[in-house]
Design a protein around this motif. Sequence first.
Motif, PDB file in Angstrom:
ATOM      1  N   ASP A 146      -9.618  38.127  -8.310  1.00  0.00           N
ATOM      2  CA  ASP A 146     -10.502  37.265  -7.536  1.00  0.00           C
ATOM      3  C   ASP A 146     -10.421  37.524  -6.036  1.00  0.00           C
ATOM      4  O   ASP A 146     -11.284  37.080  -5.285  1.00  0.00           O
TER       5      ASP A 146
ATOM      6  N   SER B 240     -17.427  43.290  -7.560  1.00  0.00           N
ATOM      7  CA  SER B 240     -17.343  42.678  -8.881  1.00  0.00           C
ATOM      8  C   SER B 240     -16.546  43.592  -9.809  1.00  0.00           C
ATOM      9  O   SER B 240     -16.701  44.813  -9.791  1.00  0.00           O
TER      10      SER B 240
ATOM     11  N   ARG C 168     -14.376  36.497 -10.085  1.00  0.00           N
ATOM     12  CA  ARG C 168     -15.350  35.506  -9.622  1.00  0.00           C
ATOM     13  C   ARG C 168     -16.539  36.162  -8.932  1.00  0.00           C
ATOM     14  O   ARG C 168     -17.647  35.649  -8.988  1.00  0.00           O
TER      15      ARG C 168
ATOM     16  N   GLU D   9     -20.423  35.326  -9.519  1.00  0.00           N
ATOM     17  CA  GLU D   9     -21.268  34.856  -8.415  1.00  0.00           C
ATOM     18  C   GLU D   9     -22.476  35.766  -8.215  1.00  0.00           C
ATOM     19  O   GLU D   9     -23.598  35.288  -8.025  1.00  0.00           O
ATOM     20  N   GLN D  10     -22.258  37.082  -8.252  1.00  0.00           N
ATOM     21  CA  GLN D  10     -23.368  38.014  -8.030  1.00  0.00           C
ATOM     22  C   GLN D  10     -24.430  37.902  -9.108  1.00  0.00           C
ATOM     23  O   GLN D  10     -25.615  37.986  -8.819  1.00  0.00           O
TER      24      GLN D  10
ATOM     25  N   GLY E  32     -24.836  35.250 -11.078  1.00  0.00           N
ATOM     26  CA  GLY E  32     -25.235  33.856 -11.281  1.00  0.00           C
ATOM     27  C   GLY E  32     -24.878  33.347 -12.664  1.00  0.00           C
ATOM     28  O   GLY E  32     -25.619  32.559 -13.253  1.00  0.00           O
TER      29      GLY E  32
ATOM     30  N   LYS F 227     -21.631  32.146 -15.676  1.00  0.00           N
ATOM     31  CA  LYS F 227     -20.334  31.510 -15.883  1.00  0.00           C
ATOM     32  C   LYS F 227     -19.501  32.418 -16.776  1.00  0.00           C
ATOM     33  O   LYS F 227     -20.043  33.260 -17.501  1.00  0.00           O
TER      34      LYS F 227
END
Length: 168
Positions: free
Chosen positions: A15, A20, A36, A40-41, A43, A45
């Motif tokens: 993290d 990524s 993470r 995030e990139q 979008g 979970k």
Amino acid sequence: NCITASNEYFNLLLDSMNDSIAIIDVQDFRIAKVNRVLLEQLGLKEEDVIGKTCYEVTHMRSEPCTAPNDICPLLETVATGGHAVAEHMHFCKDGRKTYVEVSTSPVKDKEGKVSQVVHVSKDITERILAKQTLRDQKEFAGNLIQLSAVATFVIDSQHESIYWNKAC
């Protein structure tokens, strides 16, 4: 517990990275671990990603990447046992396209066989779009010069003509 502390430290390291990262099983292309930044990139979970195939998550397709259009660095790493790099387009949950440089590094088992890869995606969208803008601007300028009624030519450092328009 030593194992729990080790896992927590490994997660902290992943993290902490700027790009990524996914750990992918080479037998079935399934994602075992992500950081993470990847979530995030794209979008997504963690539950949307873990256990799914890399091509399903990043390319929204049902088959692995294939040459000549999409080189699969995972397959290259398995074939050579070494590091591999390719440029890809990834798709985010919201439909956005992201250009990435994907690199894969082998994780070998006790017998020296590649069992997983560390899949790192570096976002190069700005660089790709800047190159496209530059190409478009060069083409536009070339068209303007070509359509000009004024004779226009370009010479190089050896004083040789390398470009001229129709008016010449």
